[in-house]
Design a protein around this motif. Structure first.
Motif, PDB file in Angstrom:
ATOM      1  N   ALA A  28      -7.712  -8.531  -9.104  1.00  0.00           N
ATOM      2  CA  ALA A  28      -6.594  -7.725  -9.586  1.00  0.00           C
ATOM      3  C   ALA A  28      -6.876  -6.248  -9.344  1.00  0.00           C
ATOM      4  CB  ALA A  28      -6.393  -7.975 -11.075  1.00  0.00           C
ATOM      5  N   PRO A  29      -5.848  -5.476  -8.982  1.00  0.00           N
ATOM      6  CA  PRO A  29      -6.045  -4.032  -8.789  1.00  0.00           C
ATOM      7  C   PRO A  29      -6.517  -3.364 -10.084  1.00  0.00           C
ATOM      8  CG  PRO A  29      -3.952  -4.729  -7.862  1.00  0.00           C
ATOM      9  CD  PRO A  29      -4.488  -5.889  -8.660  1.00  0.00           C
ATOM     10  N   LEU A  30      -7.595  -2.615  -9.983  1.00  0.00           N
ATOM     11  CA  LEU A  30      -8.210  -1.942 -11.124  1.00  0.00           C
ATOM     12  C   LEU A  30      -8.546  -0.524 -10.726  1.00  0.00           C
ATOM     13  CD1 LEU A  30      -9.784  -1.922 -13.916  1.00  0.00           C
ATOM     14  CD2 LEU A  30     -11.769  -2.658 -12.578  1.00  0.00           C
ATOM     15  N   VAL A  31      -8.174   0.442 -11.557  1.00  0.00           N
ATOM     16  CA  VAL A  31      -8.549   1.825 -11.318  1.00  0.00           C
ATOM     17  C   VAL A  31      -9.243   2.391 -12.545  1.00  0.00           C
ATOM     18  CG1 VAL A  31      -6.690   2.242  -9.661  1.00  0.00           C
ATOM     19  CG2 VAL A  31      -6.337   2.817 -12.048  1.00  0.00           C
ATOM     20  N   VAL A  32     -10.079   3.379 -12.307  1.00  0.00           N
ATOM     21  CA  VAL A  32     -10.758   4.109 -13.362  1.00  0.00           C
ATOM     22  C   VAL A  32     -10.121   5.488 -13.410  1.00  0.00           C
ATOM     23  CG1 VAL A  32     -12.961   5.055 -14.132  1.00  0.00           C
ATOM     24  CG2 VAL A  32     -12.891   2.834 -12.987  1.00  0.00           C
ATOM     25  N   ALA A  33      -9.655   5.887 -14.599  1.00  0.00           N
ATOM     26  CA  ALA A  33      -8.959   7.162 -14.761  1.00  0.00           C
ATOM     27  C   ALA A  33      -9.872   8.189 -15.418  1.00  0.00           C
ATOM     28  CB  ALA A  33      -7.716   6.979 -15.605  1.00  0.00           C
ATOM     29  N   LEU A  34      -9.781   9.408 -14.917  1.00  0.00           N
ATOM     30  CA  LEU A  34     -10.590  10.514 -15.425  1.00  0.00           C
ATOM     31  C   LEU A  34      -9.688  11.712 -15.650  1.00  0.00           C
ATOM     32  CD1 LEU A  34     -13.481  11.658 -15.964  1.00  0.00           C
ATOM     33  CD2 LEU A  34     -13.511  12.336 -13.574  1.00  0.00           C
ATOM     34  N   GLY A  35      -9.838  12.367 -16.802  1.00  0.00           N
ATOM     35  CA  GLY A  35      -9.067  13.569 -17.077  1.00  0.00           C
ATOM     36  C   GLY A  35      -9.578  14.734 -16.244  1.00  0.00           C
ATOM     37  N   VAL A  36      -8.685  15.334 -15.471  1.00  0.00           N
ATOM     38  CA  VAL A  36      -9.009  16.499 -14.656  1.00  0.00           C
ATOM     39  C   VAL A  36      -7.984  17.565 -15.007  1.00  0.00           C
ATOM     40  CG1 VAL A  36      -9.247  17.407 -12.322  1.00  0.00           C
ATOM     41  CG2 VAL A  36      -9.944  15.062 -12.810  1.00  0.00           C
ATOM     42  N   LYS A  37      -8.471  18.668 -15.563  1.00  0.00           N
ATOM     43  CA  LYS A  37      -7.606  19.713 -16.102  1.00  0.00           C
ATOM     44  C   LYS A  37      -6.700  19.075 -17.141  1.00  0.00           C
ATOM     45  CE  LYS A  37      -8.052  22.633 -12.094  1.00  0.00           C
ATOM     46  NZ  LYS A  37      -7.415  23.342 -11.028  1.00  0.00           N
ATOM     47  N   GLN A  41      -6.371  11.422 -13.389  1.00  0.00           N
ATOM     48  CA  GLN A  41      -6.431  11.105 -11.973  1.00  0.00           C
ATOM     49  C   GLN A  41      -7.208   9.811 -11.771  1.00  0.00           C
ATOM     50  OE1 GLN A  41      -8.178  14.299  -9.763  1.00  0.00           O
ATOM     51  NE2 GLN A  41      -6.373  15.596  -9.921  1.00  0.00           N
ATOM     52  N   VAL A  42      -6.942   9.175 -10.641  1.00  0.00           N
ATOM     53  CA  VAL A  42      -7.702   7.997 -10.248  1.00  0.00           C
ATOM     54  C   VAL A  42      -9.068   8.488  -9.773  1.00  0.00           C
ATOM     55  CG1 VAL A  42      -7.846   6.071  -8.636  1.00  0.00           C
ATOM     56  CG2 VAL A  42      -5.628   6.704  -9.620  1.00  0.00           C
ATOM     57  N   ALA A  43     -10.112   8.068 -10.460  1.00  0.00           N
ATOM     58  CA  ALA A  43     -11.467   8.481 -10.099  1.00  0.00           C
ATOM     59  C   ALA A  43     -12.157   7.440  -9.236  1.00  0.00           C
ATOM     60  CB  ALA A  43     -12.290   8.740 -11.358  1.00  0.00           C
ATOM     61  N   ALA A  44     -11.817   6.164  -9.456  1.00  0.00           N
ATOM     62  CA  ALA A  44     -12.430   5.073  -8.701  1.00  0.00           C
ATOM     63  C   ALA A  44     -11.467   3.899  -8.713  1.00  0.00           C
ATOM     64  CB  ALA A  44     -13.763   4.669  -9.337  1.00  0.00           C
ATOM     65  N   MET A  45     -11.673   2.981  -7.788  1.00  0.00           N
ATOM     66  CA  MET A  45     -10.822   1.792  -7.720  1.00  0.00           C
ATOM     67  C   MET A  45     -11.590   0.662  -7.086  1.00  0.00           C
ATOM     68  SD  MET A  45      -8.545   3.128  -4.598  1.00  0.00           S
ATOM     69  CE  MET A  45      -8.961   4.761  -5.126  1.00  0.00           C
ATOM     70  N   ASN A  46     -11.124  -0.553  -7.338  1.00  0.00           N
ATOM     71  CA  ASN A  46     -11.739  -1.697  -6.680  1.00  0.00           C
ATOM     72  C   ASN A  46     -11.046  -1.937  -5.337  1.00  0.00           C
ATOM     73  OD1 ASN A  46      -9.321  -2.947  -7.419  1.00  0.00           O
ATOM     74  ND2 ASN A  46     -10.280  -4.512  -8.687  1.00  0.00           N
ATOM     75  N   ASP A  47     -11.525  -2.913  -4.599  1.00  0.00           N
ATOM     76  CA  ASP A  47     -10.974  -3.184  -3.271  1.00  0.00           C
ATOM     77  C   ASP A  47      -9.502  -3.583  -3.331  1.00  0.00           C
ATOM     78  OD1 ASP A  47     -13.321  -2.568  -1.904  1.00  0.00           O
ATOM     79  OD2 ASP A  47     -14.068  -4.625  -2.026  1.00  0.00           O
ATOM     80  N   ALA A  48      -9.112  -4.325  -4.363  1.00  0.00           N
ATOM     81  CA  ALA A  48      -7.713  -4.754  -4.486  1.00  0.00           C
ATOM     82  C   ALA A  48      -6.786  -3.551  -4.638  1.00  0.00           C
ATOM     83  CB  ALA A  48      -7.558  -5.708  -5.669  1.00  0.00           C
ATOM     84  N   ALA A  49      -7.190  -2.554  -5.398  1.00  0.00           N
ATOM     85  CA  ALA A  49      -6.380  -1.346  -5.568  1.00  0.00           C
ATOM     86  C   ALA A  49      -6.358  -0.527  -4.280  1.00  0.00           C
ATOM     87  CB  ALA A  49      -6.911  -0.505  -6.721  1.00  0.00           C
ATOM     88  N   ALA A  50      -7.471  -0.476  -3.582  1.00  0.00           N
ATOM     89  CA  ALA A  50      -7.520   0.269  -2.315  1.00  0.00           C
ATOM     90  C   ALA A  50      -6.589  -0.356  -1.279  1.00  0.00           C
ATOM     91  CB  ALA A  50      -8.949   0.319  -1.791  1.00  0.00           C
ATOM     92  N   ARG A  51      -6.501  -1.691  -1.272  1.00  0.00           N
ATOM     93  CA  ARG A  51      -5.595  -2.368  -0.331  1.00  0.00           C
ATOM     94  C   ARG A  51      -4.133  -2.025  -0.592  1.00  0.00           C
ATOM     95  NH1 ARG A  51      -9.513  -6.457  -0.828  1.00  0.00           N
ATOM     96  NH2 ARG A  51      -8.374  -7.495  -2.502  1.00  0.00           N
ATOM     97  N   LEU A  52      -3.823  -1.603  -1.818  1.00  0.00           N
ATOM     98  CA  LEU A  52      -2.454  -1.208  -2.149  1.00  0.00           C
ATOM     99  C   LEU A  52      -2.127   0.202  -1.660  1.00  0.00           C
ATOM    100  CD1 LEU A  52      -2.192  -2.524  -5.823  1.00  0.00           C
ATOM    101  CD2 LEU A  52      -1.235  -3.565  -3.756  1.00  0.00           C
ATOM    102  N   GLY A  53      -3.139   0.901  -1.164  1.00  0.00           N
ATOM    103  CA  GLY A  53      -2.926   2.255  -0.686  1.00  0.00           C
ATOM    104  C   GLY A  53      -3.243   3.327  -1.711  1.00  0.00           C
ATOM    105  N   LEU A  54      -3.782   2.935  -2.851  1.00  0.00           N
ATOM    106  CA  LEU A  54      -4.182   3.927  -3.847  1.00  0.00           C
ATOM    107  C   LEU A  54      -5.426   4.639  -3.348  1.00  0.00           C
ATOM    108  CD1 LEU A  54      -3.664   1.809  -7.085  1.00  0.00           C
ATOM    109  CD2 LEU A  54      -2.040   3.297  -5.909  1.00  0.00           C
ATOM    110  N   ARG A  55      -5.620   5.860  -3.822  1.00  0.00           N
ATOM    111  CA  ARG A  55      -6.784   6.624  -3.375  1.00  0.00           C
ATOM    112  C   ARG A  55      -7.328   7.478  -4.512  1.00  0.00           C
ATOM    113  NH1 ARG A  55      -2.372   9.224  -2.298  1.00  0.00           N
ATOM    114  NH2 ARG A  55      -2.270  11.474  -2.264  1.00  0.00           N
ATOM    115  N   ALA A  56      -8.597   7.745  -4.450  1.00  0.00           N
ATOM    116  CA  ALA A  56      -9.235   8.593  -5.456  1.00  0.00           C
ATOM    117  C   ALA A  56      -8.625   9.987  -5.388  1.00  0.00           C
ATOM    118  CB  ALA A  56     -10.736   8.655  -5.215  1.00  0.00           C
TER     119      ALA A  56
END
Length: 90
Positions: A28-37, A41-56
């Motif tokens: 399943a698509p999984l992302v790690v979120a980090l507060g920036v300012k 923002q998406v700080a990291a993602m697994n391969d399933a999320a990357a295949r969807l076109g998401l990016r850090a």
């Protein structure tokens, strides 16, 4: 050495108790979120999320707008650092 999926592999293993590649979250698509300012923002993602076109670095709101069912976990830099130190010690 580059451990591009360190954060998401750590999360998948904790949640399932099995190696990351065997965990249900690995599929399943999984992302790690980090507060920036003042935004998340998406700080990291697994391969399933990357295949969807998401990016850090992209806004978490944009990622959720594209994929509302996206699994989001808060970043835990301390846990990532501890895991990395354990890998280095090994």
């Amino acid at each position: 050495m580059w451990l591009r999926r360190l954060a998401t592999d750590r999360i998948a293993r904790i949640r399932s108790g099995v190696p990351p590649e065997q965990a249900p979250l690995a599929q399943a698509p999984l992302v790690v979120a980090l507060g920036v300012k003042s935004a998340l923002q998406v700080a990291a993602m697994n391969d399933a999320a990357a295949r969807l076109g998401l990016r850090a670095g992209m806004a978490l709101a944009d990622a959720k707008a594209m994929y509302p069912a996206l699994t989001v976990v808060d970043a835990d830099p301390d846990a990532d650092r501890i895991l990395l130190a354990a890998i280095a010690d090994w």
